[in-house]
Design a protein around this motif. Structure first.
Motif, PDB file in Angstrom:
ATOM      1  N   GLU A   5      14.755 -26.659 -11.935  1.00 12.78           N
ATOM      2  CA  GLU A   5      13.392 -26.283 -12.302  1.00 12.78           C
ATOM      3  C   GLU A   5      13.027 -24.912 -11.739  1.00 12.78           C
ATOM      4  OE1 GLU A   5      14.067 -29.046 -10.501  1.00 12.78           O
ATOM      5  OE2 GLU A   5      13.667 -30.719 -11.848  1.00 12.78           O
ATOM      6  N   ASN A  46       8.906 -38.921  -8.850  1.00  7.40           N
ATOM      7  CA  ASN A  46       9.476 -39.528 -10.057  1.00  7.40           C
ATOM      8  C   ASN A  46      10.903 -39.047 -10.340  1.00  7.40           C
ATOM      9  OD1 ASN A  46       7.085 -41.079 -11.359  1.00  7.40           O
ATOM     10  ND2 ASN A  46       6.221 -39.118 -10.725  1.00  7.40           N
ATOM     11  N   GLN A  47      11.653 -38.742  -9.306  1.00 10.06           N
ATOM     12  CA  GLN A  47      12.993 -38.177  -9.487  1.00 10.06           C
ATOM     13  C   GLN A  47      13.917 -39.070 -10.306  1.00 10.06           C
ATOM     14  OE1 GLN A  47      14.723 -36.959  -5.774  1.00 10.06           O
ATOM     15  NE2 GLN A  47      13.226 -35.323  -5.456  1.00 10.06           N
ATOM     16  N   GLU A  48      13.911 -40.364 -10.052  1.00  6.78           N
ATOM     17  CA  GLU A  48      14.820 -41.266 -10.771  1.00  6.78           C
ATOM     18  C   GLU A  48      14.492 -41.287 -12.266  1.00  6.78           C
ATOM     19  OE1 GLU A  48      16.057 -45.959 -10.828  1.00  6.78           O
ATOM     20  OE2 GLU A  48      15.291 -45.108  -8.956  1.00  6.78           O
ATOM     21  N   LEU A  68      17.850 -32.334 -12.237  1.00  3.62           N
ATOM     22  CA  LEU A  68      17.027 -32.044 -11.059  1.00  3.62           C
ATOM     23  C   LEU A  68      17.585 -30.852 -10.295  1.00  3.62           C
ATOM     24  CD1 LEU A  68      16.371 -35.684  -9.835  1.00  3.62           C
ATOM     25  CD2 LEU A  68      14.773 -34.174 -11.009  1.00  3.62           C
ATOM     26  N   LEU A 122       7.050 -34.352  -9.500  1.00  2.00           N
ATOM     27  CA  LEU A 122       8.501 -34.216  -9.604  1.00  2.00           C
ATOM     28  C   LEU A 122       9.197 -34.932  -8.441  1.00  2.00           C
ATOM     29  CD1 LEU A 122       8.769 -30.453 -10.672  1.00  2.00           C
ATOM     30  CD2 LEU A 122       9.187 -32.460 -12.114  1.00  2.00           C
ATOM     31  N   GLN A 123       8.633 -34.835  -7.265  1.00  2.00           N
ATOM     32  CA  GLN A 123       9.219 -35.468  -6.083  1.00  2.00           C
ATOM     33  C   GLN A 123       9.167 -36.992  -6.175  1.00  2.00           C
ATOM     34  OE1 GLN A 123      10.672 -33.694  -3.669  1.00  2.00           O
ATOM     35  NE2 GLN A 123      11.261 -35.502  -2.523  1.00  2.00           N
ATOM     36  N   SER A 137      15.385 -37.935 -13.866  1.00  2.00           N
ATOM     37  CA  SER A 137      16.833 -37.798 -14.016  1.00  2.00           C
ATOM     38  C   SER A 137      17.350 -38.620 -15.200  1.00  2.00           C
ATOM     39  CB  SER A 137      17.523 -38.238 -12.728  1.00  2.00           C
ATOM     40  OG  SER A 137      18.900 -38.043 -12.817  1.00  2.00           O
ATOM     41  N   GLU A 172       4.555 -30.414  -8.340  1.00  2.00           N
ATOM     42  CA  GLU A 172       5.630 -30.590  -7.366  1.00  2.00           C
ATOM     43  C   GLU A 172       5.645 -32.018  -6.818  1.00  2.00           C
ATOM     44  OE1 GLU A 172       3.483 -28.102  -7.510  1.00  2.00           O
ATOM     45  OE2 GLU A 172       4.682 -26.280  -7.694  1.00  2.00           O
TER      46      GLU A 172
END
Length: 165
Positions: A156, A142-144, A153, A139-140, A147, A136
């Motif tokens: 999941e 490395n969002q860019e 996004l 994922l938070q 995507s 989690e």
């Protein structure tokens, strides 16, 4: 060993026994020469030093045999089964995912498997091993990058599997 007397209590009892036996032995032998400070002061310093040594050993042992609390216990890795949608070709997403392996490993993730659904080419399954919360967090943070790889996004769905509850 009985549950009535845990290891820590036995250790404390042994420390007290050593202090109780060692103290009188220390008094009868001259560790600090009494000619320097006088017999009473030398004896007082010897007993004080012995008490500090025993107390330090007792504290160290107490910490050593202390059962870790929930917050101190190391987290065991779990298997994270994640499904999500992609809006680009699977081979494009897979290449981006594989090229990010070093970053994943730094975040504590160990990818085991990733494939696309036979029924729906926009649905991907990935299995990663990590301590709870690591996926989690990754994922938070490395969002860019995620995507840009084609992962949609917010789609999941993560299930966690472990050998313990």
């Amino acid at each position: 060993m009985s549950n009535k007397f845990p290891t820590r209590i036995w250790y404390l009892a042994i420390c007290l026994l050593i202090w109780g036996v060692g103290g009188p032995l220390l008094i009868t032998s001259e560790v600090i020469p009494s000619s320097l400070l006088g017999k009473e002061v030398a004896s007082l310093l010897e007993i004080s030093l012995w008490t500090l040594i025993c107390a330090g050993g007792g504290f160290a042992g107490w910490r050593l045999f202390k059962k870790p609390t929930e917050s101190e216990a190391p987290l065991s890795p779990v298997a994270n089964v994640m499904t999500f949608k992609i809006n680009k070709d699977f081979s494009f997403w897979a290449k981006a995912f594989d090229n990010d392996l070093e970053n994943q490993q730094e975040a504590g993730l160990k990818p085991l498997f990733r494939e696309v659904s036979k029924e729906d080419s926009t649905k991907v399954l990935a299995i990663l091993v990590a301590v709870p919360g690591a996926l989690e967090s990754y994922l938070q943070k490395n969002q860019e990058k995620i995507s840009k790889s084609g992962q949609v996004l917010g789609t999941e769905e993560i299930s966690t599997y472990s050998t313990t509850n």
